[in-house]
Write a protein that holds these residues in place. Structure first.
Motif, short mmCIF file in Angstrom:
data_model
loop_
_atom_site.label_atom_id
_atom_site.label_comp_id
_atom_site.label_asym_id
_atom_site.label_seq_id
_atom_site.Cartn_x
_atom_site.Cartn_y
_atom_site.Cartn_z
N UNK A 234 -28.43 -33.72 103.35
CA UNK A 234 -29.74 -33.13 103.61
C UNK A 234 -30.91 -34.09 103.54
N UNK A 235 -30.65 -35.35 103.29
CA UNK A 235 -31.73 -36.34 103.24
C UNK A 235 -31.96 -36.89 104.64
N UNK A 236 -32.64 -36.12 105.45
CA UNK A 236 -32.82 -36.43 106.87
C UNK A 236 -33.86 -37.53 107.11
N UNK A 237 -34.63 -37.87 106.10
CA UNK A 237 -35.70 -38.83 106.29
C UNK A 237 -35.32 -40.27 105.90
N UNK A 238 -34.02 -40.54 105.73
CA UNK A 238 -33.55 -41.87 105.34
C UNK A 238 -33.00 -42.59 106.57
N UNK A 239 -33.40 -43.86 106.73
CA UNK A 239 -32.88 -44.64 107.85
C UNK A 239 -32.76 -46.10 107.47
N UNK A 240 -32.08 -46.85 108.29
CA UNK A 240 -31.94 -48.31 108.13
C UNK A 240 -31.41 -48.70 106.75
N UNK A 241 -30.33 -48.07 106.32
CA UNK A 241 -29.73 -48.38 105.02
C UNK A 241 -28.95 -49.68 105.14
N UNK A 242 -29.18 -50.58 104.21
CA UNK A 242 -28.43 -51.83 104.12
C UNK A 242 -27.87 -51.95 102.72
N UNK A 243 -26.63 -52.38 102.63
CA UNK A 243 -25.96 -52.51 101.34
C UNK A 243 -25.72 -54.00 101.09
N UNK B 273 -23.87 -56.12 111.98
CA UNK B 273 -23.63 -54.69 111.77
C UNK B 273 -23.22 -54.44 110.32
N UNK B 274 -23.81 -53.43 109.69
CA UNK B 274 -23.53 -53.09 108.29
C UNK B 274 -22.84 -51.73 108.23
N UNK B 275 -21.50 -51.70 108.38
CA UNK B 275 -20.79 -50.41 108.38
C UNK B 275 -20.93 -49.66 107.05
N UNK B 276 -21.00 -50.37 105.95
CA UNK B 276 -21.17 -49.69 104.66
C UNK B 276 -22.55 -49.02 104.60
N UNK B 277 -23.57 -49.70 105.08
CA UNK B 277 -24.90 -49.11 105.13
C UNK B 277 -24.95 -47.89 106.02
N UNK B 278 -24.25 -47.97 107.17
CA UNK B 278 -24.20 -46.83 108.08
C UNK B 278 -23.49 -45.64 107.44
N UNK B 279 -22.42 -45.92 106.68
CA UNK B 279 -21.70 -44.84 106.00
C UNK B 279 -22.58 -44.18 104.94
N UNK B 280 -23.33 -44.98 104.20
CA UNK B 280 -24.23 -44.42 103.18
C UNK B 280 -25.31 -43.58 103.86
N UNK B 281 -25.87 -44.11 104.94
CA UNK B 281 -26.90 -43.35 105.67
C UNK B 281 -26.36 -42.03 106.18
N UNK B 282 -25.14 -42.03 106.72
CA UNK B 282 -24.51 -40.79 107.20
C UNK B 282 -24.28 -39.81 106.07
#
Length: 86
Positions: free
Chosen positions: A31-40, A16-25
């Motif tokens: 307003x960047x609704x088309x971004x997913x699966x962010x990994x840091x 689990x990548x909580x930092x990636x999830x925070x960036x995605x959120x």
């Protein structure tokens, strides 16, 4: 010879990548609704000096990543080695 090395570490896909999830959120909230699966991950650059062969440098980088620069239990790493001119 001197060598320029770039190392990238990323959490393994099963971790689990909580930092990636925070960036995605945060991006979604902006307003960047088309971004997913962010990994840091981490990006490191270093110079290895006075080593004659690329193979020796690669062996040293593998060892450094396994011992300190990455956590092989939860991270994958990749690296690139380039001979420096001059």
């Amino acid at each position: 010879m001197n060598w320029k090395v770039e190392i990238k570490t990323m959490l393994k896909k099963s971790i689990l990548d909580p930092q990636g999830q925070a960036v995605e959120s945060g991006l979604d909230a902006l307003g960047y609704k088309n971004v997913s699966d962010v990994n840091v991950g981490k990006h490191m650059e270093l110079v290895i000096e006075d080593v004659d062969s690329k193979e020796e440098v690669e062996t040293q980088i593998e060892e450094m990543c396994e011992r300190l620069l990455a956590n092989p239990v939860i991270e994958d790493y990749t690296f690139q080695v380039e001979e420096m001119e001059g």
